[in-house]
Design a protein around this motif. Structure first.
Motif, short mmCIF file in Angstrom:
data_model
loop_
_atom_site.label_atom_id
_atom_site.label_comp_id
_atom_site.label_asym_id
_atom_site.label_seq_id
_atom_site.Cartn_x
_atom_site.Cartn_y
_atom_site.Cartn_z
N ILE A 60 13.46 -124.17 25.55
CA ILE A 60 13.47 -122.98 26.40
C ILE A 60 12.02 -122.61 26.71
O ILE A 60 11.17 -122.57 25.81
CB ILE A 60 14.18 -121.80 25.71
CG1 ILE A 60 15.65 -122.14 25.45
CG2 ILE A 60 14.07 -120.52 26.54
CD1 ILE A 60 16.40 -121.07 24.67
N LEU A 62 9.12 -120.09 27.65
CA LEU A 62 8.79 -118.67 27.50
C LEU A 62 7.29 -118.47 27.66
O LEU A 62 6.49 -119.32 27.23
CB LEU A 62 9.22 -118.12 26.13
CG LEU A 62 10.71 -117.91 25.88
CD1 LEU A 62 10.93 -117.46 24.45
CD2 LEU A 62 11.30 -116.91 26.85
N LYS A 92 9.91 -113.46 19.85
CA LYS A 92 10.99 -112.50 20.09
C LYS A 92 10.61 -111.52 21.21
O LYS A 92 11.42 -111.24 22.09
CB LYS A 92 11.31 -111.74 18.81
CG LYS A 92 11.99 -112.58 17.75
CD LYS A 92 12.27 -111.76 16.49
CE LYS A 92 12.96 -112.60 15.44
NZ LYS A 92 13.23 -111.83 14.19
N LEU A 95 10.93 -113.20 24.48
CA LEU A 95 12.33 -113.39 24.84
C LEU A 95 12.95 -112.09 25.33
O LEU A 95 13.70 -112.09 26.34
CB LEU A 95 13.08 -113.93 23.62
CG LEU A 95 14.43 -114.62 23.84
CD1 LEU A 95 14.28 -115.80 24.79
CD2 LEU A 95 15.00 -115.09 22.52
N TYR A 96 12.65 -110.97 24.66
CA TYR A 96 13.19 -109.68 25.10
C TYR A 96 12.67 -109.33 26.49
O TYR A 96 13.43 -108.83 27.34
CB TYR A 96 12.79 -108.57 24.12
CG TYR A 96 13.22 -108.80 22.69
CD1 TYR A 96 14.31 -109.60 22.39
CD2 TYR A 96 12.53 -108.21 21.63
CE1 TYR A 96 14.70 -109.81 21.08
CE2 TYR A 96 12.92 -108.40 20.32
CZ TYR A 96 14.00 -109.22 20.05
OH TYR A 96 14.39 -109.42 18.74
N ARG A 98 11.62 -111.37 28.82
CA ARG A 98 12.12 -112.27 29.86
C ARG A 98 13.52 -111.89 30.31
O ARG A 98 13.84 -111.92 31.51
CB ARG A 98 12.12 -113.72 29.34
CG ARG A 98 12.82 -114.74 30.22
CD ARG A 98 12.15 -114.87 31.57
NE ARG A 98 12.89 -115.73 32.46
CZ ARG A 98 13.89 -115.35 33.24
NH1 ARG A 98 14.30 -114.07 33.23
NH2 ARG A 98 14.51 -116.20 34.03
N LEU A 110 20.23 -112.56 21.07
CA LEU A 110 19.22 -113.28 21.84
C LEU A 110 18.32 -114.11 20.91
O LEU A 110 17.93 -115.24 21.25
CB LEU A 110 18.38 -112.29 22.65
CG LEU A 110 17.45 -112.86 23.72
CD1 LEU A 110 18.22 -113.69 24.73
CD2 LEU A 110 16.70 -111.73 24.42
N ASN A 111 18.00 -113.54 19.75
CA ASN A 111 17.16 -114.28 18.80
C ASN A 111 17.82 -115.57 18.34
O ASN A 111 17.13 -116.54 17.99
CB ASN A 111 16.87 -113.39 17.58
CG ASN A 111 15.99 -112.21 17.93
OD1 ASN A 111 15.25 -112.23 18.92
ND2 ASN A 111 16.07 -111.15 17.13
N ILE A 114 16.89 -119.17 19.93
CA ILE A 114 15.68 -119.91 19.61
C ILE A 114 15.76 -120.44 18.19
O ILE A 114 16.20 -119.74 17.27
CB ILE A 114 14.44 -119.01 19.77
CG1 ILE A 114 14.28 -118.55 21.21
CG2 ILE A 114 13.17 -119.74 19.33
CD1 ILE A 114 13.91 -119.65 22.17
N TRP A 171 23.04 -115.51 29.49
CA TRP A 171 21.58 -115.63 29.39
C TRP A 171 21.15 -117.09 29.59
O TRP A 171 20.17 -117.36 30.30
CB TRP A 171 21.11 -115.14 28.03
CG TRP A 171 21.24 -113.67 27.84
CD1 TRP A 171 21.17 -112.69 28.80
CD2 TRP A 171 21.48 -112.99 26.60
NE1 TRP A 171 21.35 -111.45 28.24
CE2 TRP A 171 21.54 -111.60 26.89
CE3 TRP A 171 21.64 -113.39 25.29
CZ2 TRP A 171 21.75 -110.64 25.91
CZ3 TRP A 171 21.85 -112.44 24.31
CH2 TRP A 171 21.91 -111.08 24.62
N LEU A 175 18.68 -118.77 32.48
CA LEU A 175 17.52 -119.61 32.20
C LEU A 175 17.65 -120.98 32.83
O LEU A 175 16.67 -121.54 33.36
CB LEU A 175 17.32 -119.74 30.68
CG LEU A 175 16.95 -118.47 29.92
CD1 LEU A 175 16.97 -118.73 28.41
CD2 LEU A 175 15.58 -117.96 30.34
#
Length: 425
Positions: A60, A62, A92, A95-96, A98, A110-111, A114, A171, A175
């Motif tokens: 992913i 980021l 983290k 990610l939040y 994005r 969401l965590n 990854i 999500w 992506l």
């Protein structure tokens, strides 16, 4: 009809029947070969179909803010500065930002996308390039095994969602649509040891364990096996004791490998109190197992040397030891090497003896020698095949492909040595 014509007719019928039987026998042989080849094709198709995905991993993209204050790095020159830095928190936060997530429950979901090993990989990269600090950079980060399994099956008719929720799938689709989801060569599979997390598990630890184990086996079994073969063929008297030894050698070659594991457990671990799960003990056990094979093949190679070579050497004044060392052994060496390589290939693929001496242990660190705790490649395959996570299925098949590749190379080397060094008489 005369008696002669009747006899000829009977002979012709008998010949025709024999020819038909021979044709049927030949057909049965062809069908057997085709059946065996078809089974191999099915086996390899299944292994390759499942295993080729194990050589790639999902990542992913980021953009991570590497602020020294947020990471907790006051001085990059300090030895443990990067070890204590909060790279996981930086990932983290990226990610939040994005996916614009603020809810605590959504953050936990969401965590989970990854991998827990992504922060370690990011830490190592920043440690190698400290100029990345106090700036924002884009990184391809390792995804969790559930994401990896879903993304590799997304083009199939029924993608495997596993434990992913509908929110997480949304999500991931976002992506994927923006090009921030990809598959890349899984270097971790070749460079790391075992792990509880499928996306972080690798075969390097098991491969090193197999290397050290086979190395110990080769260094012990080849000289001992050749010496025993030379003694039995050139020096041992032909009596009931040598006949008994030959019978026992032939019988040991047919003993199940797990019996040697029990023998190693009783002698090397229980009696000599050697540590469990080390390549040295594994090599000793496999030496006992491969010795009969090497002795038998070495004796066959020595027997293949023509007697005229021995007689000519002795006739020119050479001693028996000189005759053996300078003439018989060099001419028999191709066959001996071939037998040794085949024995090493057999040892490389053994699992049962190593299970008995504790090489089934979960070992994360890479072994550095024969006295370090390790596992072996066949045992690693056994462990992964018993794991409940679906992602370990492709890891298992990929490891099988690597093991088969090593076995094919060793057998090809044996064939090449035979053709390259063999002398025809």
């Amino acid at each position: 009809m005369t008696s002669a014509e009747s006899t000829i007719e009977k002979v012709n019928k008998n010949l025709a029947r024999r020819y038909r039987a021979e044709q049927r026998f030949r057909l049965y042989g062809i069908l057997s070969v085709l059946f065996g080849l078809s089974c191999l094709v099915v086996l390899f198709t299944d292994i390759i179909g499942k295993g080729y995905k194990g050589f790639v991993s999902t990542e992913i993209y980021l953009t991570v803010d590497l602020s020294s204050d947020d990471l907790g790095i006051s001085d990059p020159e300090v030895e443990n500065a990067f070890m204590q830095a909060d790279f996981e928190g930086a990932i983290k936060r990226a990610l939040y930002a994005r996916l614009d997530v603020t809810d605590r429950r959504a953050k936990r979901a969401l965590n989970a996308l990854i991998s827990s090993g992504a922060s370690y990989a990011l830490r190592d990269q920043v440690k190698r390039q400290p100029e990345l600090l106090d700036s924002s950079h884009g990184f391809w980060l390792l995804a969790d095994d559930d994401v990896d399994t879903w993304y590799k099956s997304v083009d199939s008719k029924s993608p495997f969602t596993g434990r992913l929720s509908d929110e997480q799938l949304t999500w991931l689709q976002t992506l994927d649509f923006s090009g921030e989801l990809r598959t890349a060569l899984n270097t971790t599979f070749f460079t790391s040891g075992d792990s509880r997390e499928p996306e972080m598990a690798g075969i390097m630890g098991a491969a090193l364990g197999s290397f050290f184990t086979v190395l110990v086996t080769l260094l012990l079994s080849f000289p001992i096996g050749v010496a025993a073969a030379v003694y039995l063929e050139e020096y041992a008297p032909k009596n009931r004791w040598t006949d008994l030894i030959e019978v026992n050698i032939n019988n040991l070659a047919a003993v199940p490998s797990i019996i040697f594991g029990l023998l190693g457990l009783a002698i090397f671990i229980n009696f000599f109190e050697m540590p469990r799960s080390i390549p040295l003990v594994g090599g000793l056990v496999l030496t006992l197992m491969t010795l009969p094979t090497i002795i038998i093949s070495s004796r066959a190679a020595i027997k293949a040397v023509p007697p005229s070579i021995r007689e000519a050497a002795l006739g020119l004044g050479a001693s028996k030891m000189q005759m053996v060392m300078h003439h018989v052994l060099p001419l028999a060496m191709p066959g001996m090497l071939t037998g040794a390589i085949i024995g090493m290939a057999q040892a490389l693929g053994e699992t049962a003896p190593l299970l008995m001496i504790g090489m089934v242990a979960f070992v994360v660190d890479l072994p550095g020698g024969v006295m370090d705790a390790a596992t072996a490649l066949p045992v690693q395959i056994f462990l992964w095949a018993d794991s409940p996570e679906r992602a370990f299925v492709e890891k298992t098949s990929a490891a099988i492909m690597v093991l088969l590749g090593f076995l094919f190379l060793m057998n090809a080397l044996a064939v090449w040595l035979r053709r390259r060094l063999e002398r025809r008489w």
